[in-house]
Design a protein around this motif. Structure first.
Motif, mmCIF file in Angstrom:
data_model
loop_
_atom_site.group_PDB
_atom_site.id
_atom_site.type_symbol
_atom_site.label_atom_id
_atom_site.label_comp_id
_atom_site.label_asym_id
_atom_site.label_seq_id
_atom_site.Cartn_x
_atom_site.Cartn_y
_atom_site.Cartn_z
ATOM 1 N N TYR A 276 -37.201 -65.311 9.139
ATOM 2 C CA TYR A 276 -35.972 -65.886 8.791
ATOM 3 C C TYR A 276 -36.911 -67.220 9.433
ATOM 4 O O TYR A 276 -36.669 -68.485 7.998
ATOM 5 C CB TYR A 276 -34.757 -66.085 9.844
ATOM 6 N N ILE A 277 -37.537 -67.842 10.523
ATOM 7 C CA ILE A 277 -37.913 -69.000 10.209
ATOM 8 C C ILE A 277 -39.393 -69.059 8.726
ATOM 9 O O ILE A 277 -39.159 -69.987 8.194
ATOM 10 C CB ILE A 277 -38.742 -69.235 11.768
ATOM 11 N N ASN A 278 -39.253 -68.444 8.440
ATOM 12 C CA ASN A 278 -40.778 -67.922 7.128
ATOM 13 C C ASN A 278 -39.441 -68.411 5.869
ATOM 14 O O ASN A 278 -40.260 -68.777 5.744
ATOM 15 C CB ASN A 278 -41.160 -66.858 6.811
ATOM 16 N N ASP A 279 -38.517 -67.847 5.560
ATOM 17 C CA ASP A 279 -38.301 -68.303 4.873
ATOM 18 C C ASP A 279 -37.585 -69.459 4.768
ATOM 19 O O ASP A 279 -37.224 -70.751 4.092
ATOM 20 C CB ASP A 279 -36.570 -67.258 4.401
ATOM 21 N N THR A 280 -36.602 -70.004 5.830
ATOM 22 C CA THR A 280 -36.177 -71.071 5.804
ATOM 23 C C THR A 280 -36.626 -72.800 5.715
ATOM 24 O O THR A 280 -36.966 -73.594 5.565
ATOM 25 C CB THR A 280 -35.829 -71.515 7.459
ATOM 26 N N ALA A 281 -38.588 -72.330 6.439
ATOM 27 C CA ALA A 281 -38.955 -72.710 6.521
ATOM 28 C C ALA A 281 -39.788 -73.144 4.999
ATOM 29 O O ALA A 281 -41.180 -74.184 4.472
ATOM 30 C CB ALA A 281 -40.323 -73.048 7.340
ATOM 31 N N GLY A 282 -39.288 -72.210 3.835
ATOM 32 C CA GLY A 282 -39.617 -72.464 2.819
ATOM 33 C C GLY A 282 -40.787 -72.242 2.316
ATOM 34 O O GLY A 282 -41.605 -72.229 1.103
ATOM 35 N N ASP B 190 -48.669 -79.177 7.079
ATOM 36 C CA ASP B 190 -47.338 -79.184 6.604
ATOM 37 C C ASP B 190 -46.777 -77.948 6.520
ATOM 38 O O ASP B 190 -45.912 -77.798 6.930
ATOM 39 C CB ASP B 190 -47.753 -79.582 4.855
ATOM 40 N N ASN B 191 -47.599 -76.895 6.679
ATOM 41 C CA ASN B 191 -46.983 -75.477 6.335
ATOM 42 C C ASN B 191 -46.708 -75.383 7.834
ATOM 43 O O ASN B 191 -45.621 -75.051 8.652
ATOM 44 C CB ASN B 191 -47.610 -74.186 6.356
ATOM 45 N N LEU B 192 -47.827 -75.838 9.082
ATOM 46 C CA LEU B 192 -46.989 -75.969 10.005
ATOM 47 C C LEU B 192 -46.113 -76.959 10.757
ATOM 48 O O LEU B 192 -44.981 -76.093 11.267
ATOM 49 C CB LEU B 192 -48.381 -76.032 11.272
ATOM 50 N N GLN B 193 -45.898 -77.349 10.201
ATOM 51 C CA GLN B 193 -45.075 -79.220 10.353
ATOM 52 C C GLN B 193 -43.309 -77.976 10.335
ATOM 53 O O GLN B 193 -43.150 -78.854 10.757
ATOM 54 C CB GLN B 193 -44.886 -79.919 9.693
ATOM 55 N N LYS B 194 -43.347 -77.546 9.065
ATOM 56 C CA LYS B 194 -42.046 -76.821 8.538
ATOM 57 C C LYS B 194 -41.362 -75.585 9.676
ATOM 58 O O LYS B 194 -40.771 -75.553 10.041
ATOM 59 C CB LYS B 194 -42.636 -76.622 7.038
ATOM 60 N N VAL B 195 -42.525 -75.066 9.935
ATOM 61 C CA VAL B 195 -42.077 -73.994 11.396
ATOM 62 C C VAL B 195 -41.410 -74.697 12.184
ATOM 63 O O VAL B 195 -40.828 -74.565 13.026
ATOM 64 C CB VAL B 195 -43.145 -72.873 11.539
ATOM 65 N N ALA B 196 -42.335 -75.660 13.280
ATOM 66 C CA ALA B 196 -41.916 -76.551 13.880
ATOM 67 C C ALA B 196 -40.988 -77.162 14.152
ATOM 68 O O ALA B 196 -39.949 -77.576 15.225
ATOM 69 C CB ALA B 196 -42.915 -77.625 14.023
ATOM 70 N N ASP B 197 -40.566 -77.577 12.976
ATOM 71 C CA ASP B 197 -39.031 -78.066 12.443
ATOM 72 C C ASP B 197 -37.884 -77.206 12.604
ATOM 73 O O ASP B 197 -36.734 -77.257 12.789
ATOM 74 C CB ASP B 197 -38.936 -79.047 11.201
ATOM 75 N N VAL B 198 -38.369 -76.076 12.297
ATOM 76 C CA VAL B 198 -37.168 -74.969 11.960
ATOM 77 C C VAL B 198 -37.436 -74.860 13.513
ATOM 78 O O VAL B 198 -36.198 -74.297 13.883
ATOM 79 C CB VAL B 198 -37.914 -73.622 10.840
ATOM 80 N N LEU B 199 -38.441 -74.581 14.167
ATOM 81 C CA LEU B 199 -38.197 -73.875 16.185
ATOM 82 C C LEU B 199 -37.612 -74.879 16.575
ATOM 83 O O LEU B 199 -37.614 -74.647 17.651
ATOM 84 C CB LEU B 199 -39.386 -73.647 16.247
ATOM 85 N N ASN B 200 -37.657 -76.844 16.479
ATOM 86 C CA ASN B 200 -37.175 -77.625 16.677
ATOM 87 C C ASN B 200 -38.295 -77.667 18.130
ATOM 88 O O ASN B 200 -38.167 -77.767 19.499
ATOM 89 C CB ASN B 200 -36.004 -77.490 18.054
ATOM 90 N N VAL B 201 -39.853 -77.380 18.277
ATOM 91 C CA VAL B 201 -40.683 -78.114 18.331
ATOM 92 C C VAL B 201 -41.958 -78.773 18.036
ATOM 93 O O VAL B 201 -41.828 -79.013 17.009
ATOM 94 C CB VAL B 201 -41.016 -76.642 18.961
ATOM 95 N N SER B 202 -42.930 -79.292 19.165
ATOM 96 C CA SER B 202 -43.723 -80.247 18.255
ATOM 97 C C SER B 202 -45.179 -78.907 17.611
ATOM 98 O O SER B 202 -45.272 -77.321 17.980
ATOM 99 C CB SER B 202 -44.016 -80.741 19.332
ATOM 100 N N THR B 203 -45.639 -79.872 16.579
ATOM 101 C CA THR B 203 -47.234 -78.371 16.053
ATOM 102 C C THR B 203 -47.731 -78.555 17.481
ATOM 103 O O THR B 203 -48.179 -77.535 17.173
ATOM 104 C CB THR B 203 -47.584 -79.687 15.213
ATOM 105 N N ASP B 204 -48.314 -79.893 18.002
ATOM 106 C CA ASP B 204 -48.613 -79.607 19.046
ATOM 107 C C ASP B 204 -48.449 -78.759 20.284
ATOM 108 O O ASP B 204 -49.284 -77.330 20.806
ATOM 109 C CB ASP B 204 -49.083 -80.848 19.524
ATOM 110 N N TYR B 205 -47.309 -77.689 20.223
ATOM 111 C CA TYR B 205 -46.804 -76.652 21.414
ATOM 112 C C TYR B 205 -47.840 -75.882 20.708
ATOM 113 O O TYR B 205 -48.166 -74.620 21.462
ATOM 114 C CB TYR B 205 -45.381 -77.007 21.459
#
Length: 70
Positions: A21-27, A44-59
């Protein structure tokens, strides 16, 4: 050391989201996140996943233990 994939899996379980689901939602391409078990994602792909999960890329990168630093 915790990998990016392990961090994503941990958060996805807390959020009750599947990796697919995360993979698909992040495109991302099919099963891209699973490939991160052995490779490093593009920023940019890591940022998309972080946005879907509502966490920071640093996390996700393991630089902090705070999911959403202020």
């Amino acid at each position: 050391m915790t990998t990016i994939y392990e961090r994503i899996k941990e958060v996805s379980e807390k959020r009750k989201m599947s990796i697919d689901y995360i993979n698909d939602t992040a495109g991302l391409s099919n099963k891209a996140i699973y490939g991160w078990k052995k490779s490093t994602p593009k920023a940019d792909n890591l940022q998309k996943v972080a946005d879907v999960l509502n966490v920071s890329t640093d996390y996700l990168l393991g630089r902090t233990d705070e999911m959403n630093p202020t």
